[in-house]
Design an enzyme around this catalytic site. Structure first.
Site, PDB file in Angstrom:
ATOM      1  N   GLU A 135       0.799  -1.228   0.000  1.00  0.00           N
ATOM      2  CA  GLU A 135       0.000   0.000   0.000  1.00  0.00           C
ATOM      3  C   GLU A 135       0.833   1.280   0.000  1.00  0.00           C
ATOM      4  OE1 GLU A 135      -2.239   1.114   3.638  1.00  0.00           O
ATOM      5  OE2 GLU A 135      -1.907  -0.959   4.232  1.00  0.00           O
ATOM      6  N   SER A 199      -7.931   5.577   8.160  1.00  0.00           N
ATOM      7  CA  SER A 199      -8.470   5.098   9.437  1.00  0.00           C
ATOM      8  C   SER A 199      -7.403   5.308  10.509  1.00  0.00           C
ATOM      9  CB  SER A 199      -8.809   3.617   9.349  1.00  0.00           C
ATOM     10  OG  SER A 199      -9.579   3.343   8.213  1.00  0.00           O
ATOM     11  N   SER A 202      -0.104   6.984   8.673  1.00  0.00           N
ATOM     12  CA  SER A 202       1.279   6.605   8.371  1.00  0.00           C
ATOM     13  C   SER A 202       2.056   7.827   7.929  1.00  0.00           C
ATOM     14  CB  SER A 202       1.331   5.590   7.219  1.00  0.00           C
ATOM     15  OG  SER A 202       1.084   4.296   7.694  1.00  0.00           O
ATOM     16  N   ARG A 214       9.044   4.427   6.033  1.00  0.00           N
ATOM     17  CA  ARG A 214       7.989   4.815   6.972  1.00  0.00           C
ATOM     18  C   ARG A 214       8.681   5.202   8.268  1.00  0.00           C
ATOM     19  NH1 ARG A 214       4.487   2.923  10.900  1.00  0.00           N
ATOM     20  NH2 ARG A 214       2.279   3.412  10.597  1.00  0.00           N
TER      21      ARG A 214
HETATM   22  P1  ADP Z   1      -8.630   3.662   4.807  1.00  0.00           P
HETATM   23  O1  ADP Z   1      -7.808   3.190   3.635  1.00  0.00           O
HETATM   24  O2  ADP Z   1      -8.043   3.280   6.123  1.00  0.00           O
HETATM   25  O3  ADP Z   1     -10.068   3.318   4.679  1.00  0.00           O
HETATM   26  P2  ADP Z   1      -9.061   6.466   3.939  1.00  0.00           P
HETATM   27  O4  ADP Z   1      -7.937   7.295   3.423  1.00  0.00           O
HETATM   28  O5  ADP Z   1     -10.074   6.014   2.961  1.00  0.00           O
HETATM   29  O6  ADP Z   1      -8.453   5.257   4.784  1.00  0.00           O
HETATM   30  O7  ADP Z   1      -9.751   7.316   5.083  1.00  0.00           O
HETATM   31  C1  ADP Z   1     -10.741   6.816   5.939  1.00  0.00           C
HETATM   32  C2  ADP Z   1     -11.206   7.949   6.837  1.00  0.00           C
HETATM   33  O8  ADP Z   1     -11.758   8.986   6.031  1.00  0.00           O
HETATM   34  C3  ADP Z   1     -12.300   7.585   7.818  1.00  0.00           C
HETATM   35  O9  ADP Z   1     -11.762   7.091   9.011  1.00  0.00           O
HETATM   36  C4  ADP Z   1     -13.007   8.917   8.023  1.00  0.00           C
HETATM   37  O10 ADP Z   1     -12.345   9.689   9.004  1.00  0.00           O
HETATM   38  C5  ADP Z   1     -12.826   9.642   6.699  1.00  0.00           C
HETATM   39  N1  ADP Z   1     -13.969   9.597   5.771  1.00  0.00           N
HETATM   40  C6  ADP Z   1     -14.139  10.481   4.733  1.00  0.00           C
HETATM   41  N2  ADP Z   1     -15.257  10.211   4.063  1.00  0.00           N
HETATM   42  C7  ADP Z   1     -15.843   9.145   4.651  1.00  0.00           C
HETATM   43  C8  ADP Z   1     -17.035   8.402   4.398  1.00  0.00           C
HETATM   44  N3  ADP Z   1     -17.876   8.736   3.400  1.00  0.00           N
HETATM   45  N4  ADP Z   1     -17.306   7.344   5.201  1.00  0.00           N
HETATM   46  C9  ADP Z   1     -16.482   7.010   6.199  1.00  0.00           C
HETATM   47  N5  ADP Z   1     -15.352   7.675   6.493  1.00  0.00           N
HETATM   48  C10 ADP Z   1     -15.017   8.740   5.733  1.00  0.00           C
END
Ligand code: ADP
Length: 375
Positions: A135, A199, A202, A214
């Site tokens: 990733e 979530s 990094s 990292r």
């Molecule tokens: P991951 O790959 O860990 O899912 P992202 O870069 O997609 O990470 O970011 C996830 C975060 O973005 C969530 O924890 C929340 O804070 C935020 N977020 C933005 N838009 C949304 C959405 N529509 N639903 C849920 N979380 C969202």
């Protein structure tokens, strides 16, 4: 002459802890022969994806992020950006199956934890093999590619006037309300710190396209913000949490320097309006009785954002970096966090550090995957 192309459709996918990001390459229809070669199934998939902006109950296409005139493996086309909650992968597979995806023998490049977790389901449901990428490799490849393709990609937040034309830095609220978005020329980016706020968080030191590591991270990220807002303020979506935070006031929740000192803590240059203790007022039952959902959401946003900002600043100064690039979907529809990060970076480093942001926020990992077709 015969040119080999990996079978269409071309997708890059990042199946994250919260959101799944899907980038779709729509080849340009440059001549009739090309069009006729496209099978009925491919045509249907292309039409379905490009003519809608919502898919099923929770899938969304971010039309404002669409990139035209992109070249991948010598083919020109358009990139489309689609997301849905990772909790809906099952529904996504059903939908893909109903559109005939299972009939196409195909491999798609994928990253994120879900590329491992859902590998079997992809084969069973839609006959798709996931070719997995790391990733962070995908993230960096995506950032560099999108930035090279889009001159407006990188930007920062600052007061309209350069700092030296202002007598003394304004207090936080006043400063944030003045901030405007300005373009940043990212053509000579190295070295920089890349902070991906998904979530979790990094932090990577990037010295050159293939030279990065990292350095740090924190589990207090976008997932924490949303989780705490659900618990404390009864939110049921990220958009709601952001809207509440935008109209709230964290000073009813947080204990500020002036609540403790009656003013500034002058000896060490700590201004009265700085947070001394996040959620520090919430040990008082009278204050708890008066606090609003908006205030709790605002305090949660400020706490999470400032914590990420201070870890990023420590990493940057340790590694002697001046540019800190923030990405990840926590920054989606969230100008407040971007302004707070900008203020914090510049205030605590006395102007030495610059916070930068990217238009395609959370999609870089998925773009990085798509670029594998280019090899
Ligand atoms: P991951 O790959 O860990 O899912 P992202 O870069 O997609 O990470 O970011 C996830 C975060 O973005 C969530 O924890 C929340 O804070 C935020 N977020 C933005 N838009 C949304 C959405 N529509 N639903 C849920 N979380 C969202």
């Amino acid at each position: 002459t015969y040119l080999y192309f990996p079978a269409m459709p071309w997708f890059g996918m990042d199946i994250g802890g919260t959101l799944t990001k899907l980038v779709y390459f729509e080849p340009r229809e440059n001549n009739r022969r090309e069009l006729d070669k496209e099978t009925e199934i491919l045509k249907n998939i292309r039409r379905y994806l490009t003519r809608n902006s919502a898919y099923g109950k929770t899938g969304r296409r971010d039309g404002h992020l669409q990139m035209d005139n992109v070249t991948i493996r010598g083919r020109r086309g358009t990139l489309h950006f689609i997301r849905f909650p990772t909790s809906e992968v099952g529904a996504f597979l059903q939908l893909a199956r109903s559109k005939g995806m299972a009939a196409l023998v195909n491999t798609i490049y994928a990253t994120g934890g879900g590329a491992y977790k859902f590998e079997e389901d992809f084969i069973k449901e839609v006959n798709m093999r996931l070719s997995k990428l790391d990733e962070l490799d995908a993230l960096i490849a995506g950032v560099l590619f999108v930035d090279a393709m889009n001159p407006q990609e990188c930007y920062y937040w600052a007061p309209p006037l350069p700092p030296h034309e202002v007598d003394s830095p304004p207090y936080l609220e006043a400063a944030l309300s003045q901030y405007v978005r300005k373009p940043f020329d990212f053509s000579n980016p190295y070295p920089f710190l890349l902070v991906n706020i998904g979530s979790g968080v990094s932090m990577l030191v990037v010295n050159a396209p293939n030279d990065y590591y990292r350095v740090s991270g924190t589990s207090l990220g976008g997932g924490t913000f949303l989780g705490l807002c659900c618990l404390l303020a009864g939110c049921s979506s990220f958009e709601e949490a952001i809207a509440l935070a935008a109209s709230g006031d964290n000073t009813t929740v947080d204990k500020l320097v002036r609540d403790i000192y009656g003013g500034d803590y002058e000896r060490f240059g700590l201004r009265g309006d700085l947070v001394a203790s996040s959620f520090g007022h919430m040990c008082s039952s009278e204050r708890r009785a008066k606090v609003s959902r908006e205030d709790l959401a605002r305090a949660t946003l400020v706490t999470i954002t400032n914590n990420i900002g201070s870890i990023a600043r420590l990493c940057a100064s340790n590694e002697r970096l001046e540019r800190v690039v923030f990405c990840g979907n926590f920054l989606r529809v969230n100008p407040l966090s971007m302004k707070l990060l900008s203020y914090a970076m510049s205030y605590w480093s006395r102007g030495a550090l610059k916070a930068l942001f990217l238009e395609h926020e959370g999609y870089f990992g998925a773009v990085g995957c798509l670029l594998r077709y280019d090899l």
